[in-house]
Write a protein that holds these residues in place. Structure first.
Motif, PDB file in Angstrom:
ATOM      1  N   GLU A  77      47.103  30.032 -36.168  1.00 16.48           N
ATOM      2  CA  GLU A  77      46.399  29.326 -37.244  1.00 16.48           C
ATOM      3  C   GLU A  77      47.342  28.317 -37.885  1.00 16.48           C
ATOM      4  OE1 GLU A  77      43.254  29.343 -38.371  1.00 16.48           O
ATOM      5  OE2 GLU A  77      42.601  30.863 -36.937  1.00 16.48           O
ATOM      6  N   THR A  78      46.844  27.118 -38.111  1.00 16.94           N
ATOM      7  CA  THR A  78      47.605  26.073 -38.791  1.00 16.94           C
ATOM      8  C   THR A  78      46.723  25.461 -39.864  1.00 16.94           C
ATOM      9  OG1 THR A  78      46.871  24.380 -37.235  1.00 16.94           O
ATOM     10  CG2 THR A  78      48.936  25.509 -36.705  1.00 16.94           C
ATOM     11  N   GLU A  79      47.348  24.731 -40.747  1.00 19.34           N
ATOM     12  CA  GLU A  79      46.576  23.992 -41.747  1.00 19.34           C
ATOM     13  C   GLU A  79      45.808  22.877 -41.033  1.00 19.34           C
ATOM     14  OE1 GLU A  79      46.262  24.587 -45.082  1.00 19.34           O
ATOM     15  OE2 GLU A  79      47.352  26.426 -44.606  1.00 19.34           O
ATOM     16  N   PRO A  80      44.610  22.559 -41.481  1.00 22.12           N
ATOM     17  CA  PRO A  80      43.879  21.461 -40.855  1.00 22.12           C
ATOM     18  C   PRO A  80      44.681  20.160 -40.933  1.00 22.12           C
ATOM     19  CG  PRO A  80      42.433  22.701 -42.304  1.00 22.12           C
ATOM     20  CD  PRO A  80      43.833  23.213 -42.532  1.00 22.12           C
ATOM     21  N   THR A  81      44.590  19.371 -39.889  1.00 23.29           N
ATOM     22  CA  THR A  81      45.260  18.082 -39.820  1.00 23.29           C
ATOM     23  C   THR A  81      44.742  17.156 -40.916  1.00 23.29           C
ATOM     24  OG1 THR A  81      45.416  18.320 -37.436  1.00 23.29           O
ATOM     25  CG2 THR A  81      45.719  16.116 -38.304  1.00 23.29           C
ATOM     26  N   LEU A  82      45.641  16.443 -41.543  1.00 21.11           N
ATOM     27  CA  LEU A  82      45.257  15.419 -42.510  1.00 21.11           C
ATOM     28  C   LEU A  82      45.138  14.082 -41.788  1.00 21.11           C
ATOM     29  CD1 LEU A  82      47.579  16.427 -45.478  1.00 21.11           C
ATOM     30  CD2 LEU A  82      45.125  16.858 -45.226  1.00 21.11           C
ATOM     31  N   PRO A  83      44.307  13.168 -42.297  1.00 22.24           N
ATOM     32  CA  PRO A  83      44.121  11.897 -41.614  1.00 22.24           C
ATOM     33  C   PRO A  83      45.408  11.091 -41.414  1.00 22.24           C
ATOM     34  CG  PRO A  83      42.355  12.232 -43.178  1.00 22.24           C
ATOM     35  CD  PRO A  83      43.367  13.335 -43.406  1.00 22.24           C
ATOM     36  N   ASN A  84      46.440  11.309 -42.241  1.00 20.51           N
ATOM     37  CA  ASN A  84      47.658  10.507 -42.122  1.00 20.51           C
ATOM     38  C   ASN A  84      48.805  11.235 -41.432  1.00 20.51           C
ATOM     39  OD1 ASN A  84      47.966  12.256 -44.300  1.00 20.51           O
ATOM     40  ND2 ASN A  84      49.286  10.865 -45.420  1.00 20.51           N
ATOM     41  N   GLU A  85      48.535  12.376 -40.777  1.00 24.37           N
ATOM     42  CA  GLU A  85      49.586  13.110 -40.075  1.00 24.37           C
ATOM     43  C   GLU A  85      49.806  12.529 -38.691  1.00 24.37           C
ATOM     44  OE1 GLU A  85      49.861  17.459 -40.229  1.00 24.37           O
ATOM     45  OE2 GLU A  85      48.200  17.356 -41.661  1.00 24.37           O
ATOM     46  N   ILE A  86      51.085  12.540 -38.259  1.00 23.44           N
ATOM     47  CA  ILE A  86      51.437  12.102 -36.920  1.00 23.44           C
ATOM     48  C   ILE A  86      50.942  13.156 -35.928  1.00 23.44           C
ATOM     49  CG2 ILE A  86      53.371  11.576 -35.376  1.00 23.44           C
ATOM     50  CD1 ILE A  86      52.978   9.517 -37.615  1.00 23.44           C
ATOM     51  N   GLY A  87      50.469  12.710 -34.791  1.00 24.50           N
ATOM     52  CA  GLY A  87      50.007  13.631 -33.757  1.00 24.50           C
ATOM     53  C   GLY A  87      48.530  13.438 -33.484  1.00 24.50           C
ATOM     54  N   MET A  88      47.961  14.407 -32.792  1.00 22.02           N
ATOM     55  CA  MET A  88      46.546  14.328 -32.451  1.00 22.02           C
ATOM     56  C   MET A  88      45.750  14.171 -33.735  1.00 22.02           C
ATOM     57  SD  MET A  88      45.028  14.219 -29.734  1.00 22.02           S
ATOM     58  CE  MET A  88      43.806  14.753 -28.618  1.00 22.02           C
ATOM     59  N   HIS A  89      44.908  13.176 -33.793  1.00 27.43           N
ATOM     60  CA  HIS A  89      44.298  12.795 -35.054  1.00 27.43           C
ATOM     61  C   HIS A  89      42.856  13.280 -35.203  1.00 27.43           C
ATOM     62  CE1 HIS A  89      43.930  10.463 -38.673  1.00 27.43           C
ATOM     63  NE2 HIS A  89      42.928   9.794 -38.179  1.00 27.43           N
ATOM     64  N   ARG A  90      41.969  12.768 -34.395  1.00 32.44           N
ATOM     65  CA  ARG A  90      40.557  13.084 -34.555  1.00 32.44           C
ATOM     66  C   ARG A  90      39.827  12.770 -33.266  1.00 32.44           C
ATOM     67  NH1 ARG A  90      39.059   8.287 -33.615  1.00 32.44           N
ATOM     68  NH2 ARG A  90      39.626   6.486 -34.850  1.00 32.44           N
ATOM     69  N   VAL A  91      38.607  13.245 -33.179  1.00 34.10           N
ATOM     70  CA  VAL A  91      37.696  12.847 -32.119  1.00 34.10           C
ATOM     71  C   VAL A  91      36.609  12.024 -32.810  1.00 34.10           C
ATOM     72  CG1 VAL A  91      36.399  15.019 -32.247  1.00 34.10           C
ATOM     73  CG2 VAL A  91      36.300  13.646 -30.170  1.00 34.10           C
ATOM     74  N   ALA A  92      36.224  10.901 -32.195  1.00 29.57           N
ATOM     75  CA  ALA A  92      35.261   9.994 -32.825  1.00 29.57           C
ATOM     76  C   ALA A  92      34.035   9.836 -31.935  1.00 29.57           C
ATOM     77  CB  ALA A  92      35.909   8.632 -33.060  1.00 29.57           C
ATOM     78  N   PHE A  93      32.881   9.785 -32.593  1.00 25.93           N
ATOM     79  CA  PHE A  93      31.625   9.584 -31.886  1.00 25.93           C
ATOM     80  C   PHE A  93      30.870   8.432 -32.513  1.00 25.93           C
ATOM     81  CE2 PHE A  93      32.539  14.095 -31.315  1.00 25.93           C
ATOM     82  CZ  PHE A  93      32.458  14.193 -29.933  1.00 25.93           C
ATOM     83  N   GLN A  94      30.324   7.570 -31.653  1.00 23.15           N
ATOM     84  CA  GLN A  94      29.407   6.553 -32.131  1.00 23.15           C
ATOM     85  C   GLN A  94      28.023   7.177 -32.095  1.00 23.15           C
ATOM     86  OE1 GLN A  94      30.072   2.421 -31.228  1.00 23.15           O
ATOM     87  NE2 GLN A  94      27.938   2.219 -30.610  1.00 23.15           N
ATOM     88  N   VAL A  95      27.305   7.079 -33.198  1.00 20.19           N
ATOM     89  CA  VAL A  95      25.979   7.688 -33.317  1.00 20.19           C
ATOM     90  C   VAL A  95      24.953   6.613 -33.638  1.00 20.19           C
ATOM     91  CG1 VAL A  95      26.939   9.918 -34.036  1.00 20.19           C
ATOM     92  CG2 VAL A  95      26.310   8.237 -35.783  1.00 20.19           C
ATOM     93  N   ASP A  96      23.712   6.861 -33.275  1.00 15.16           N
ATOM     94  CA  ASP A  96      22.650   5.895 -33.563  1.00 15.16           C
ATOM     95  C   ASP A  96      22.213   5.941 -35.018  1.00 15.16           C
ATOM     96  OD1 ASP A  96      22.573   4.991 -30.935  1.00 15.16           O
ATOM     97  OD2 ASP A  96      21.034   6.428 -30.348  1.00 15.16           O
ATOM     98  N   ASP A  97      22.278   7.124 -35.640  1.00 13.72           N
ATOM     99  CA  ASP A  97      21.794   7.310 -37.008  1.00 13.72           C
ATOM    100  C   ASP A  97      22.753   8.258 -37.727  1.00 13.72           C
ATOM    101  OD1 ASP A  97      20.488   8.109 -39.342  1.00 13.72           O
ATOM    102  OD2 ASP A  97      18.527   8.301 -38.375  1.00 13.72           O
ATOM    103  N   ILE A  98      23.641   7.705 -38.532  1.00 15.60           N
ATOM    104  CA  ILE A  98      24.681   8.516 -39.171  1.00 15.60           C
ATOM    105  C   ILE A  98      24.080   9.542 -40.131  1.00 15.60           C
ATOM    106  CG2 ILE A  98      25.223   6.956 -41.092  1.00 15.60           C
ATOM    107  CD1 ILE A  98      28.247   7.657 -40.463  1.00 15.60           C
ATOM    108  N   ALA A  99      23.015   9.194 -40.810  1.00 13.13           N
ATOM    109  CA  ALA A  99      22.394  10.153 -41.731  1.00 13.13           C
ATOM    110  C   ALA A  99      21.898  11.371 -40.954  1.00 13.13           C
ATOM    111  CB  ALA A  99      21.256   9.495 -42.505  1.00 13.13           C
ATOM    112  N   HIS A 100      21.292  11.129 -39.803  1.00  8.49           N
ATOM    113  CA  HIS A 100      20.795  12.245 -38.990  1.00  8.49           C
ATOM    114  C   HIS A 100      21.953  13.073 -38.438  1.00  8.49           C
ATOM    115  CE1 HIS A 100      18.145  14.564 -36.480  1.00  8.49           C
ATOM    116  NE2 HIS A 100      18.840  14.233 -35.403  1.00  8.49           N
ATOM    117  N   SER A 101      23.003  12.416 -37.949  1.00  4.04           N
ATOM    118  CA  SER A 101      24.134  13.177 -37.401  1.00  4.04           C
ATOM    119  C   SER A 101      24.802  14.015 -38.486  1.00  4.04           C
ATOM    120  CB  SER A 101      25.149  12.266 -36.708  1.00  4.04           C
ATOM    121  OG  SER A 101      25.873  11.488 -37.630  1.00  4.04           O
TER     122      SER A 101
END
Length: 147
Positions: A77-101
């Motif tokens: 277990e580790t602390e969740p990654t912060l957006p400004n931490e070095i290393g693996m950052h995030r997975v990103a998805f393009q969605v058709d409708d952000i409100a629905h996603s």
């Protein structure tokens, strides 16, 4: 030498919960397995490596995630990654409708870190905490014609 990106691997606490989250967003499970043995020890660099895995892909197969739930050695277990931490950052998805996603994500207890931003009327986007604390970005391209 040609090179292509095959997948992004993510260790998760609960494989079934992570699969439910990503399949509800629209990814498809294309494979599942339990792996162990000398070959996994060698490939991963962990003695006694034993994990349940699932391979998911986006519609059309342009992007794939490989999710791992470690049985041995114990997951750390580790602390969740912060957006400004070095290393693996995030997975990103393009969605058709952000409100629905975001409604789908909320059904899994996952909510934006702060809110939905508008980038120059090109994208609406947000980061949220997905299963096991994974940073997941949702982005809606505002320049695409609505159908």
């Amino acid at each position: 030498m040609p090179i292509t990106l095959d997948n992004v691997g993510i260790a998760v606490r609960d494989l079934e919960a992570a699969i439910a989250f990503f399949t509800d967003l629209g990814l498809e499970v294309v494979g599942r397995d339990t792996v162990s043995g000398e070959w996994t020890d060698t490939a991963v660099g962990l003695d006694g490596n034993h994990a349940n895995i699932a391979l998911l892909q986006t519609p059309g197969g342009q992007g794939r995630l490989e999710l791992f739930e470690y049985l041995h050695p114990d997951a750390i277990e580790t602390e969740p990654t912060l957006p400004n931490e070095i290393g693996m950052h995030r997975v990103a998805f393009q969605v058709d409708d952000i409100a629905h996603s975001l409604e789908i994500a909320a059904a899994h207890g996952c909510h934006p870190l702060r809110g939905v931003a508008n980038y120059r009327d090109i994208y609406k986007l947000t980061y949220l905490r997905g299963p096991s604390g994974i940073l997941v970005m949702h982005a809606q391209d505002l320049t695409r014609a609505e159908t």
